[in-house]
Design a protein around this motif. Structure first.
Motif, mmCIF file in Angstrom:
data_model
loop_
_atom_site.group_PDB
_atom_site.id
_atom_site.type_symbol
_atom_site.label_atom_id
_atom_site.label_comp_id
_atom_site.label_asym_id
_atom_site.label_seq_id
_atom_site.Cartn_x
_atom_site.Cartn_y
_atom_site.Cartn_z
ATOM 1 N N GLU A 156 0.862 -1.176 0.000
ATOM 2 C CA GLU A 156 0.000 0.000 0.000
ATOM 3 C C GLU A 156 0.901 1.230 0.000
ATOM 4 O O GLU A 156 1.644 1.464 0.964
ATOM 5 N N PRO A 157 0.882 2.024 -1.087
ATOM 6 C CA PRO A 157 1.713 3.229 -1.101
ATOM 7 C C PRO A 157 1.288 4.209 -0.009
ATOM 8 O O PRO A 157 0.113 4.538 0.125
ATOM 9 N N LEU A 158 2.274 4.628 0.800
ATOM 10 C CA LEU A 158 2.033 5.604 1.859
ATOM 11 C C LEU A 158 2.501 6.986 1.444
ATOM 12 O O LEU A 158 1.971 7.990 1.907
ATOM 13 N N ALA A 159 3.524 7.026 0.605
ATOM 14 C CA ALA A 159 4.087 8.296 0.146
ATOM 15 C C ALA A 159 4.762 8.052 -1.191
ATOM 16 O O ALA A 159 5.184 6.935 -1.490
ATOM 17 N N LEU A 160 4.823 9.088 -1.985
ATOM 18 C CA LEU A 160 5.533 8.963 -3.244
ATOM 19 C C LEU A 160 6.381 10.188 -3.476
ATOM 20 O O LEU A 160 6.121 11.262 -2.963
ATOM 21 N N GLY A 161 7.426 9.985 -4.227
ATOM 22 C CA GLY A 161 8.319 11.066 -4.589
ATOM 23 C C GLY A 161 8.637 10.941 -6.060
ATOM 24 O O GLY A 161 8.849 9.843 -6.568
ATOM 25 N N ALA A 162 8.612 12.056 -6.740
ATOM 26 C CA ALA A 162 8.915 12.052 -8.167
ATOM 27 C C ALA A 162 10.190 12.841 -8.400
ATOM 28 O O ALA A 162 10.338 13.962 -7.920
ATOM 29 N N GLY A 163 11.114 12.209 -9.104
ATOM 30 C CA GLY A 163 12.331 12.902 -9.503
ATOM 31 C C GLY A 163 12.040 13.692 -10.770
ATOM 32 O O GLY A 163 10.891 13.953 -11.115
ATOM 33 N N GLU A 164 13.087 14.028 -11.469
ATOM 34 C CA GLU A 164 12.904 14.734 -12.731
ATOM 35 C C GLU A 164 12.286 13.791 -13.742
ATOM 36 O O GLU A 164 12.597 12.601 -13.775
ATOM 37 N N ASP A 165 11.389 14.330 -14.579
ATOM 38 C CA ASP A 165 10.762 13.499 -15.596
ATOM 39 C C ASP A 165 11.813 13.096 -16.624
ATOM 40 O O ASP A 165 12.718 13.865 -16.945
ATOM 41 N N GLY A 166 11.710 11.895 -17.111
ATOM 42 C CA GLY A 166 12.659 11.406 -18.099
ATOM 43 C C GLY A 166 12.256 10.044 -18.593
ATOM 44 O O GLY A 166 11.199 9.520 -18.245
ATOM 45 N N ASP A 167 13.098 9.455 -19.391
ATOM 46 C CA ASP A 167 12.820 8.130 -19.930
ATOM 47 C C ASP A 167 13.146 7.064 -18.893
ATOM 48 O O ASP A 167 14.150 7.149 -18.193
ATOM 49 N N PRO A 168 12.322 6.022 -18.815
ATOM 50 C CA PRO A 168 12.561 4.951 -17.853
ATOM 51 C C PRO A 168 13.633 3.989 -18.339
ATOM 52 O O PRO A 168 13.880 3.861 -19.538
ATOM 53 N N LEU A 169 14.245 3.301 -17.399
ATOM 54 C CA LEU A 169 15.130 2.195 -17.721
ATOM 55 C C LEU A 169 14.255 0.972 -17.936
ATOM 56 O O LEU A 169 13.378 0.688 -17.130
ATOM 57 N N LEU A 170 14.468 0.265 -19.032
ATOM 58 C CA LEU A 170 13.698 -0.928 -19.355
ATOM 59 C C LEU A 170 14.623 -2.122 -19.461
ATOM 60 O O LEU A 170 15.819 -1.968 -19.721
ATOM 61 N N HIS A 171 14.055 -3.311 -19.281
ATOM 62 C CA HIS A 171 14.788 -4.550 -19.493
ATOM 63 C C HIS A 171 14.079 -5.307 -20.605
ATOM 64 O O HIS A 171 12.866 -5.527 -20.534
#
Length: 187
Positions: A156-171
């Motif tokens: 259950e997410p209690l808090a969230l933090g967003a960094g700078e927007d950008g492209d995600p790392l994918l596998h």
């Protein structure tokens, strides 16, 4: 072997599922790379102290909006499992395209991952937080579900933090990659 005729698409061969075939199929799915961390735990008379744990996962997904729930899977043979099995809180870090080294460190067995990657701080509930992630979800573990050789953790997410927007790392196909950015033009 079974074959299935598909209109206008030819014949598809269906083979029995074995571990290698299944793994090969899963390599074709592009997955967001996350690092999951949890604090160490104090022991007692019954169990020893457990160190902080962190691992790279591509099995992260949203489960529900009402209430907010997410899931991540971890193999019970993992070196992180003894700590994660007892953890009350975890942080899920969605890695950015330039964070392959962090993903590799937290995917490597037999090392102290937190010493190998010093770019972390202690967050609420003692959960290690990795800097510069695209996003971080601090979660309370609400359930563990055994599934084959893995356990699904529902958080259950209690808090969230967003960094700078950008492209995600994918596998994808056994290696790290990223998106191509925004699709040019309209559909």
């Amino acid at each position: 072997m079974t074959t299935v005729d598909r209109p206008d698409a030819g014949t598809v061969e269906l083979r029995p599922v074995d571990v290698d075939s299944f793994r090969g199929l899963l390599r074709r799915q592009a997955s967001t790379v996350t690092v999951v961390t949890t604090p160490g735990l104090r022991g007692n008379r019954v169990r020893p102290d457990l160190p902080p744990a962190g691992f790279t996962a591509t099995s992260f997904t949203s489960v529900s909006l009402e209430p907010p729930l997410v899931s991540v899977c971890l193999g019970r043979a993992s070196s992180s499992w003894p700590t994660v099995e007892q953890a009350e809180h975890v942080a899920v870090h969605l890695l950015a395209s330039g964070q392959q080294e962090i993903a590799q460190i937290f995917a490597t067995s037999g090392i102290d991952r937190f010493t190998a990657h010093p770019g972390w701080t202690t967050g609420p509930f003692g959960v290690p937080l990795i800097g510069d992630a695209l996003a971080v979800l601090l979660c309370r573990v609400v359930r563990r579900i055994e599934a084959g050789d893995h356990t699904i953790l529902l958080g259950e997410p209690l808090a969230l933090g967003a960094g700078e927007d950008g492209d995600p790392l994918l596998h994808h196909r056994g290696r790290y990659t990223t998106t191509l950015g925004d699709w040019p033009g309209s559909w």
